[in-house]
Design an enzyme around this catalytic site. Structure first.
Site, PDB file in Angstrom:
ATOM      1  N   ASN A  63       0.845  -1.195   0.000  1.00 42.64           N
ATOM      2  CA  ASN A  63       0.000   0.000   0.000  1.00 42.64           C
ATOM      3  C   ASN A  63       0.877   1.241   0.000  1.00 42.64           C
ATOM      4  O   ASN A  63       1.757   1.371   0.826  1.00 42.64           O
ATOM      5  CB  ASN A  63      -0.895  -0.017   1.249  1.00 42.64           C
ATOM      6  CG  ASN A  63      -1.800   1.209   1.334  1.00 42.64           C
ATOM      7  OD1 ASN A  63      -1.992   1.897   0.339  1.00 42.64           O
ATOM      8  ND2 ASN A  63      -2.332   1.478   2.502  1.00 42.64           N
ATOM      9  N   CYS A  64       0.620   2.139  -0.925  1.00 38.61           N
ATOM     10  CA  CYS A  64       1.392   3.385  -0.893  1.00 38.61           C
ATOM     11  C   CYS A  64       0.466   4.569  -1.013  1.00 38.61           C
ATOM     12  O   CYS A  64       0.738   5.493  -1.763  1.00 38.61           O
ATOM     13  CB  CYS A  64       2.429   3.442  -1.972  1.00 38.61           C
ATOM     14  SG  CYS A  64       2.515   2.109  -3.102  1.00 38.61           S
ATOM     15  N   VAL A  65      -0.637   4.571  -0.336  1.00 35.45           N
ATOM     16  CA  VAL A  65      -1.563   5.664  -0.567  1.00 35.45           C
ATOM     17  C   VAL A  65      -1.584   6.733   0.507  1.00 35.45           C
ATOM     18  O   VAL A  65      -1.051   7.813   0.304  1.00 35.45           O
ATOM     19  CB  VAL A  65      -2.954   5.147  -0.932  1.00 35.45           C
ATOM     20  CG1 VAL A  65      -3.884   6.301  -1.161  1.00 35.45           C
ATOM     21  CG2 VAL A  65      -2.856   4.350  -2.213  1.00 35.45           C
TER      22      VAL A  65
END
Lengths: 137, 453
Positions: B266-268
């Site tokens: 996840n890179c949000v």
């Protein structure tokens, strides 16, 4: 494509041309070419009040409503009366979107960034459409 | 003759079962090697609490992935005038010393159940992957100044891997490349701890259900529902290599997570993305173990997901509630990752688990607007009457320039929490708190909360 015995007729409401290009001809698409994120949610709300239910979550993606300009929602036409759980979900989503936009509007992004936003939005919808269960809903 | 052989065979068979039964009990010794400094060196090793890393070997390892054009290694220590941005993942270096499986199974090592035996962790050191992934996200870590107190990684000795992709690489491929690079470098550095005597050894043990229930029969049976981000590109999590969006809720021994059974893709949202570090060091699991046998009986973890398709949510929440009921739980803690869509999963889990007669406590962060007056979450349920807050991500903070930047500040205004005018000409930043990595992380590995008066 086999639709299954009780599957709903589905619509994709979107302002993302990547979604439009990928699925036009395969699904009914309400393409709001110049529409905003909230325009897509408002259009979705209208459809829900006219006998549709949500198939995907209107706030899919962790990108905030005042960050990404793009939104795609899949809905299905029901023969039943208003689907109240869909009404609540879309209203909550509109409230949340307006809360973010009230404090800060979506910036004017460059093409590269807009393209990334479109790719992420498309990915969220693609994952649902390839789901083997999609055709029975 | 025949009967005799059968008899012998039977005894052997029973012996084998007995042995296997002992192995089944998941007991993990986590050896904590305290790291108080990081330096470049000719050899990657730990000497008297200092981690030395061989820069060339790390770069060589990173460039084995042909999706990556260039890589650099920089070090960031507590108190330095250093800003790291944009941050993709943070990983604590660990190595499996004994017991089945290897670190990050199903991801960089073959699939084999982990969570037993002995694992060494370089506590106080991390690997941080940074550099551009897509143009609009990630987050910031300041090693000193007013923003440093919001992130746990201002207190760790960080080996930062700055990566640049080859031209024209698709977003999906780049995310995967960045994810794997971080895990491979962390495993490489973790090896340096294999033969080091740990400063502290903590033993975690969970028995199979019936034995676990019998161990503390008078204490309430508590479970933990760990919701994994699983919405799609840049919003994914993997359990033994399985993409969480295609798994059904399952039971996990809490020690499995400490060996890297779950990794982040996840890179949000910087403030509340659960990095791989946070999976390895899940504070809910840590605290439930601290009270295990004291005032509760920690039965284990139910893993579930946060999908986009509403039918998936229905199935996952049904199964989560079913598992909790089947385990005979008296109470659960639920954590989520993200805002908006996951709030619906959080509430569905809360409602359905409550309806089984199980008490539920939720942990999450809040987005009630800058004035704190709007709804904190995008969904609600009347069963959700006990919640621990990890803070308001919308609060505006100002933080001064740093002397050195690892990565780039080019994307500050396009990160979540940033906006037009966020980056001032002198390098100082005005932004929402959510721009800081792990500032409001929704499992409590932070210092913010809210109190009701």
């Amino acid at each position: 494509m086999h639709k299954g015995g009780t599957a709903l007729e589905k619509f994709i409401i979107t302002n993302n041309d990547k979604v439009y290009k990928k699925y036009k001809g395969k699904y009914k698409i309400v393409f709001l070419e110049k529409g905003s994120y909230t325009d897509v949610l408002n259009e979705t709300r209208d459809y829900i009040h006219n006998g549709c239910k949500l198939i995907t979550h209107p706030m899919a993606g962790s990108l905030k409503p005042n960050q990404t300009p793009y939104k795609s929602v899949i809905i299905g036409k029901t023969s039943e009366k208003t689907d109240y759980s869909s009404v609540i979900l879309i209203e909550n989503s509109l409230d949340a979107a307006n809360k973010f936009l009230k404090h800060k509007s979506t910036p004017k992004w460059n093409e590269k960034i807009l393209n990334d936003f479109k790719t992420v939005d498309l990915s969220l919808i693609e994952n649902v459409i390839v789901n083997p269960m999609f055709n029975i809903y | 003759m025949t009967i005799r052989y059968c008899f012998c065979y039977k005894i052997e068979y029973i012996d084998r079962i007995e042995i296997e039964k002992e192995v089944v009990i998941l007991k993990l010794e986590l050896g904590k090697i305290k790291i108080s400094d990081v330096q470049f060196g000719d050899k990657t090793e730990v000497v008297k609490g200092t981690l030395y890393v061989n820069k060339d070997e790390i770069i060589k390892l990173v460039l084995e992935d042909d999706r990556i054009l260039s890589a650099n290694v920089e070090l960031a220590r507590p108190g330095e005038s250093v800003r790291i941005a944009p941050v993709k993942d943070v990983i604590e270096p660990r190595v499996k010393v004994s017991g089945s499986g290897a670190i990050f199974p199903g991801t960089i090592n073959k699939v084999k159940e982990v969570g037993s035996g002995r694992t060494h962790a370089l506590v106080g050191a991390t690997v941080i992957t940074c550099g551009r992934i897509v143009g609009f996200q990630e987050g910031v870590i300041d090693m000193s100044g007013p923003a440093a107190k919001y992130t746990p990684f201002s207190e760790t000795n960080n080996v930062c891997i700055v990566i640049e992709p080859v031209e024209g690489l698709e977003t999906h491929d780049y995310e995967a490349a960045g994810r794997m690079v971080g895990l491979r470098v962390a495993a490489y550095i973790g090896e340096a701890g294999r033969n080091v005597e740990p400063d502290e050894i903590v033993t975690y043990e969970t028995k199979p259900l019936q034995e676990q229930v019998k161990q503390y029969p008078d204490l309430p049976k508590i479970g933990y529902i760990h919701m994994l981000q699983s919405q799609g590109l840049l919003h994914d999590t993997y359990y033994y290599g399985v993409d969480a969006k295609v798994m059904v809720p399952t039971f996990m021994y809490p020690t499995e997570i400490m060996d890297g059974a779950i990794i982040s893709g996840n890179c949000v949202a910087p403030c509340d993305k659960v990095t791989t570090f946070h999976h390895l060091n899940n504070p809910v699991i840590e605290d439930l173990y601290k009270r295990h046998g004291v005032d509760l009986n920690f039965i284990g973890v139910v893993l579930t997901n946060e999908n986009v398709f509403l039918a998936d949510k229905e199935r996952s929440s049904d199964m989560t509630a079913k598992l909790c009921e089947f385990l005979g739980l008296d109470g659960v803690i639920i954590t989520e990752e993200g805002y908006g869509n996951p709030d619906t999963d959080l509430m569905m889990n809360c409602r359905k688990v409550s309806q089984k007669g199980i008490k539920v406590v939720l942990i999450t962060d809040e987005f009630p607007g800058r004035d704190g007056k709007s709804q904190s979450l995008a969904d609600a349920t009347e069963e959700g009457d006990a919640l621990v807050s990890c803070g308001n991500g919308n609060v505006i903070i100002n933080f001064p320039p740093m002397e050195k930047v690892i990565g780039t500040l080019d994307f500050i205004e396009t990160m979540i929490g940033g906006y037009e005018g966020s980056l001032k000409p002198d390098g100082s930043i005005e932004a929402e708190l959510q721009i800081i990595i792990a500032s409001t992380i929704a499992n409590g590995y932070n210092k913010l909360s809210a109190k009701g008066y």
